[in-house]
Design an enzyme around this catalytic site. Structure first.
Site, short mmCIF file in Angstrom:
data_model
loop_
_atom_site.label_atom_id
_atom_site.label_comp_id
_atom_site.label_asym_id
_atom_site.label_seq_id
_atom_site.Cartn_x
_atom_site.Cartn_y
_atom_site.Cartn_z
CD GLN A 1 -2.97 -1.16 2.22
OE1 GLN A 1 -2.68 -1.76 3.23
NE2 GLN A 1 -4.12 -0.51 2.10
CD GLU B 1 -7.70 -6.87 8.15
OE1 GLU B 1 -7.95 -6.85 6.93
OE2 GLU B 1 -7.95 -5.92 8.90
CG ASN C 1 -6.36 -5.27 12.04
OD1 ASN C 1 -5.62 -5.05 12.99
ND2 ASN C 1 -5.92 -5.70 10.87
CE1 TYR D 1 -9.85 0.52 9.17
CE2 TYR D 1 -9.54 -1.82 9.56
CZ TYR D 1 -9.03 -0.58 9.23
OH TYR D 1 -7.69 -0.43 8.96
NE ARG E 1 0.03 -4.48 11.77
CZ ARG E 1 -1.11 -4.79 11.18
NH1 ARG E 1 -2.18 -4.04 11.36
NH2 ARG E 1 -1.19 -5.88 10.44
CG HIS F 1 -1.00 -6.02 5.37
ND1 HIS F 1 -1.14 -5.36 6.56
CD2 HIS F 1 -2.11 -5.71 4.66
CE1 HIS F 1 -2.27 -4.68 6.57
NE2 HIS F 1 -2.88 -4.88 5.42
CD GLU G 1 -5.10 -2.78 9.60
OE1 GLU G 1 -6.16 -2.52 8.99
OE2 GLU G 1 -4.26 -3.60 9.21
#
Ligand code: BGC
Length: 499
Positions: A20, A168, A310, A312, A78, A123, A378
């Site tokens: 990313q 994840e 993580n 959201y 991280r 990742h 996250e």
């Protein structure tokens, strides 16, 4: 004003991932990853067919990232290693020294600045060569991953004390190997997610044991796996079917990996029952969910030194039978996920903002998984492009979320020891490309130098980090530089804003 305090040695961080941010997709001998292949194939699967070829340019602009990290005053950072930058074909048969040098630079400069690196081994960006052998659907990948992990412990473990094996597994299993939305875009409904999940669990467990047996004593670090989950509540609280569907949602999401790792080495009972029941109906002799042998259960049980969450968003869950002749993860789940229209919405479209969901999820983890040490590895909120540099609303979400975390710690006694914002800076948000901006720092992707500029949230977050809490968070910060309240377009010409 209430006090929203945090434990004395709380880890304040921000997170990123190699594909990313790094760019340099074929620089200095890096091998291709599944994300290079996927984005280069085009086909409108990614927003405007964008790629991570350049992304934030962190491979050459690491010093700029470091400036951002220092401006925030983070105690932890991280990031993930690009597996194919280190091992171009995924195996230790050939090691790319330039890759080692890059990550040595990152790790050493963090440590020089008293910032602890938290390193994710994988990742989403599996080396294409490993994918070509079957990727996570193949058992071969379990041992290949363990060797890669061992190589990383040997190379960086003298300095890295917090390791995350896999980010994840739920997302990878479901969206990369079952539904084919994410790279490597494999569509194997009804099987792909369970096979990939099975191998990721075993790969993680082997990587944990490898550290525990060979490195723990000298290096004294800790190893975990980053699990994501929504919080979920029944759509109709008085419906038994909705309540059961809600439990099923959590079982198929978080417990799928958390129960084997933190409790007993095996999948959740409700998941096993549902999938084997459906498999029988389909005329199959065995369940589509592979069985874990006693040996494998023993291997997997207890393989995390802390819990990485993580978080959201949240969902309301309604039971329903998904009509389909063909087996699929969705049919096995048999429920409808609903976003309450009252919940504020941010980018991407799946992200409804529900800060209180995090507190509930933390309590659930405390109760279900024996009160582990938890790092929220996250959490964040995306803005559409063009974003607001003065992201007042977004900061409100962060503040509210941190209040919920503080309540979880101080009222519910949840052992949360760290919080990481996703993300340090705007980056390549997978299929959303540059159109979902999660950064604390804005990145101007239109300029060759990819300048980073702090959002208001960065200024506010740095205050929280400094104070180790939200107390006295009045508007006593000074904004210098080009932050305006222009609602549509942010003025990003000129030099980088300083905190
Ligand atoms: C992933 C990140 C991603 C973020 C926001 C998480 O699922 O780990 O890579 O950018 O969500 O979508």
């Amino acid at each position: 004003m209430e006090n929203y305090t945090f434990p004395a040695s709380f880890a304040w961080g921000a997170a990123t991932a190699a594909y990313q941010i790094e760019g340099g997709w074929d620089a200095d001998g890096k091998g291709p990853s599944v994300w290079d292949t996927f984005t280069h194939q085009g086909g409108d699967r990614v927003f405007k067919n964008q790629t991570g070829d350049v992304a934030c340019g962190s491979y050459t602009l690491w010093e700029e990232d470091l400036k951002c990290i220092k401006q925030l005053g983070l105690t932890h950072y991280r990031f993930s290693l690009s597996w194919s930058r280190l091992l171009p074909d995924g195996t230790t048969g050939f090691i790319n020294q330039k890759g080692i040098e890059y990550y040595n630079k990152v790790i050493n400069s963090l440590l020089e600045n008293n910032i602890s690196p938290v390193v994710t081994l994988y990742h989403f960006d599996m080396p294409q060569a490993v994918e070509d052998l079957g990727g996570w659907r193949s058992e071969k990948t379990v041992d290949i991953f363990e060797k890669y992990a061992q190589f990383c412990y040997e190379t960086f473990g003298d300095r890295v004390k917090l390791w995350i094996t896999i980010n994840e597994p739920y997302i990878v299993a479901r969206f990369a190997y079952e539904e084919g939305i994410l790279a490597p875009a494999k569509k194997h409904p009804g099987y792909g997610a369970y096979e990939a999940g099975h191998n990721m669990l075993r790969a993680h467990a082997k990587a944990w044991h490898n550290y525990n047996t060979n490195f723990k004593k000298q290096q004294n670090g800790a190893v975990s796996i980053a699990l994501c989950s929504d919080w979920a509540e029944p759509f109709n609280p008085s419906s038994a079917a909705d309540k059961e569907a809600t439990n099923r949602y959590l079982a198929f999401y978080l417990d799928w990996f958390a129960k084997p790792v933190f409790i007993d080495g095996d999948y959740p009972v409700s998941m096993k029952l549902k999938i084997s029941e459906n498999s029988k109906k389909e005329g199959l002799k065995t369940s589509r969910l592979p069985e874990l042998t006693e040996e494998e259960k023993a291997l997997i049980k207890g393989t995390a030194d802390f819990f990485c969450l993580n978080y959201y968003t949240s969902r309301k869950i309604k039971h329903c039978t998904v009509a389909s002749e063909d087996p699929s993860f969705i049919c096995d789940l048999s429920l409808e996920e609903i976003k309450d229209p009252d919940w504020p919405q941010c980018a991407p479209e799946w992200l409804a903002v529900v800060p209180w969901g995090l507190r509930k999820l933390l309590k659930y983890i405390k109760k279900t998984f024996n009160n582990p040490v938890i790092y929220i590895t996250e959490n964040g909120f995306g803005q559409n492009d063009p974003p607001l540099l003065e992201d007042t609303q977004r900061w409100k979400f962060f503040e509210e979320t941190l209040r919920e975390v503080s309540k979880a710690i101080n009222i519910d006694g949840v052992n949360v020891q760290g919080y990481f914002v996703w993300s340090l800076m705007d980056n390549f948000e997978w299929i959303y490309g540059n159109n979902a901006r999660f950064g604390l720092f804005h990145v101007d992707f239109d300029q060759a130098t990819l300048p980073r500029t702090p959002y208001l949230s960065a200024l506010k977050y740095s205050n929280v980090v400094k104070r180790n809490g939200l107390e006295g968070q009045a508007d006593n910060y000074v904004i210098k530089g080009p932050i305006t309240s222009n609602k549509n377009k942010i003025p990003l010409k000129g030099s980088q804003t300083q905190i």
